[in-house]
Design an enzyme around this catalytic site. Structure first.
Site, PDB file in Angstrom:
ATOM      1  CG  ASP A  80       3.204   4.417   9.687  1.00 16.64           C
ATOM      2  OD1 ASP A  80       3.323   3.399  10.368  1.00 16.64           O
ATOM      3  OD2 ASP A  80       2.263   4.591   8.874  1.00 16.64           O
ATOM      4  CG  HIS A 104       2.723   0.358   7.868  1.00 22.34           C
ATOM      5  ND1 HIS A 104       2.935  -0.552   6.868  1.00 22.34           N
ATOM      6  CD2 HIS A 104       3.031   1.572   7.346  1.00 22.34           C
ATOM      7  CE1 HIS A 104       3.372   0.082   5.784  1.00 22.34           C
ATOM      8  NE2 HIS A 104       3.443   1.370   6.060  1.00 22.34           N
ATOM      9  N   GLY A 130      -9.565   1.532  10.576  1.00 20.81           N
ATOM     10  CA  GLY A 130      -9.970   1.205  11.939  1.00 20.81           C
ATOM     11  C   GLY A 130     -11.474   1.113  12.138  1.00 20.81           C
ATOM     12  CB  SER A 248     -24.206  -2.309 -20.466  1.00 19.10           C
ATOM     13  OG  SER A 248     -23.179  -1.361 -20.731  1.00 19.10           O
TER      14      SER A 248
END
Ligand code: NAD
Ligand code: MG
Ligand code: MG
Length: 330
Positions: A80, A104, A130, A248
């Site tokens: 980016d 993005h 990816g 549990s």
């Protein structure tokens, strides 16, 4: 949500898709599209190590400007923080009516890329790394994804975007429509507060607490890091209550009574502050400034974190775990 039947690969007939970058997402998108019958060209700097890899996989490689020129659809899949620099190289190749894609929303939302009005701009973001995009495609499934339309100059941004999403396998898992703002802000928040920042610090703090109390570091590694995957797999498959059904009763009681002492009101306030810094653009400005300064503190932090005890202990233990498949992570 959009699925396979909502998308038509024919929208890419006669079009060339240029993928700029051949890293985690770039290699997966390129290979999946090629296997879907789409004409793909990869854009890489001459001399990049990835050129040989892409060519060995049967892909045509050009430099980024030439690839964008050849592409009717241009997907930018470089880190980016480099989108502004790469955009300067490729913008001449986006003719009116071409479709610019990113994986993005960061660079469009925060202005690293300022596209002209006469092109389409959209986001196709698989919600997974990816190697999973590639692996699941080969297995016949697909990583779900997001689509967002920033600019629709031609009126076909969504149709072509969905065809792209189908070509990489995302419509098999489902494609959700969002906006650049929502995708970017939720993505940054998720990775900072929960997935990467939050989870890494939680593991680190738990490991250090046990080791400082004198417990065996290998035991601490198994408890605080290795087993996290087993718990997260249960959450992924069945949600929180489903996970709690499998553990549990003792673990479940400890979960309800102790979890809120770890994630406190103060932690929630910090999360709100982190979100506010994303929304105001303060985080983006900080990260862009860090890059302009040569990533000095970024590299220092990376080296520091890679040198911690949980890392050396884990490296030894994982070398004995033959079932951990590292081939896809390269
Ligand atoms: P990456 O670091 O794995 O790969 C980047 C590639 O870019 C390198 O391999 C190199 O081939 C290429 N490159 C670097 N500088 C270049 C230049 N100047 N010119 C041309 N090519 C250059 O990156 P990534 O993680 O695949 O991220 C790419 C984009 O995908 C980003 O926008 C990121 O936010 C987005 N994304 C990533 C993921 C993920 O899980 N990795 C998920 C969704 C979206
Ligand atoms: Mg072009
Ligand atoms: Mg992200």
């Amino acid at each position: 949500m959009f699925y396979d039947d909502d998308a038509d690969l024919h929208a890419l007939d006669g079009k060339t898709v240029a993928i700029i970058g051949y890293g985690s997402q770039g290699h997966a998108h390129s290979l999946n599209l090629k296997d879907s019958g789409v004409d793909v060209v990869v854009g890489l700097r001459p001399g990049s190590d990835s050129v040989a890899k892409a060519e060995a996989n049967g892909l045509r490689v050009l430099d980024p400007a030439a690839a964008a020129d050849a592409g009717d659809v241009v997907m930018v899949l470089v880190p980016d923080e480099l989108h502004g620099k790469v955009w300067d190289e490729i913008k001449g190749g986006l003719e009116p009516g071409n479709l610019l894609l990113t994986g993005h929303g960061f660079s469009i939302l925060y202005g690293l890329i300022e596209p002209p009005q006469d092109i389409d701009v959209a986001l196709i973001a698989p919600k997974g790394p990816g190697h999973m995009v590639r692996r699941q495609f080969l297995e016949g499934s697909g990583v779900p994804g997001l689509i967002a339309i920033h600019q629709d100059a031609t009126g076909s941004a969504q149709r072509i975007g969905l065809a792209y999403a189908k070509g990489i396998g995302c419509t098999r898992g489902g494609v959700f429509e969002t906006t650049f703002k929502e995708e970017t802000e939720t993505d940054l928040f998720g990775e900072q507060a929960v997935l990467c920042g939050g989870a890494s610090e939680l593991v680190q703090a738990g490991f250090e607490t046990l080791v400082e109390a004198g417990y065996n570091p290998q035991m601490a590694y198994f408890e605080c890091l290795h087993e996290l995957k087993l718990i997260v797999d249960l959450m992924y498959e069945k949600g929180l209550a489903g996970m709690r059904y499998s553990i549990s009763n003792t673990a479940e009681y400890g979960d309800y009574t102790r979890g809120k002492r770890v994630i406190t009101d103060q932690t929630r306030a910090a999360m709100k502050q982190i979100l506010a810094e994303i929304q105001s653009g303060a985080f983006a400005r900080e990260w862009i400034a860090e890059n302009n300064a040569g990533q000095e503190s970024f590299r220092r932090m990376r080296a520091e974190q890679a040198g911690t005890q949980v890392e050396s202990v884990g490296k030894d233990l994982r070398s004995q775990m033959s079932w951990i498949d590292t081939a896809f992570h390269e």
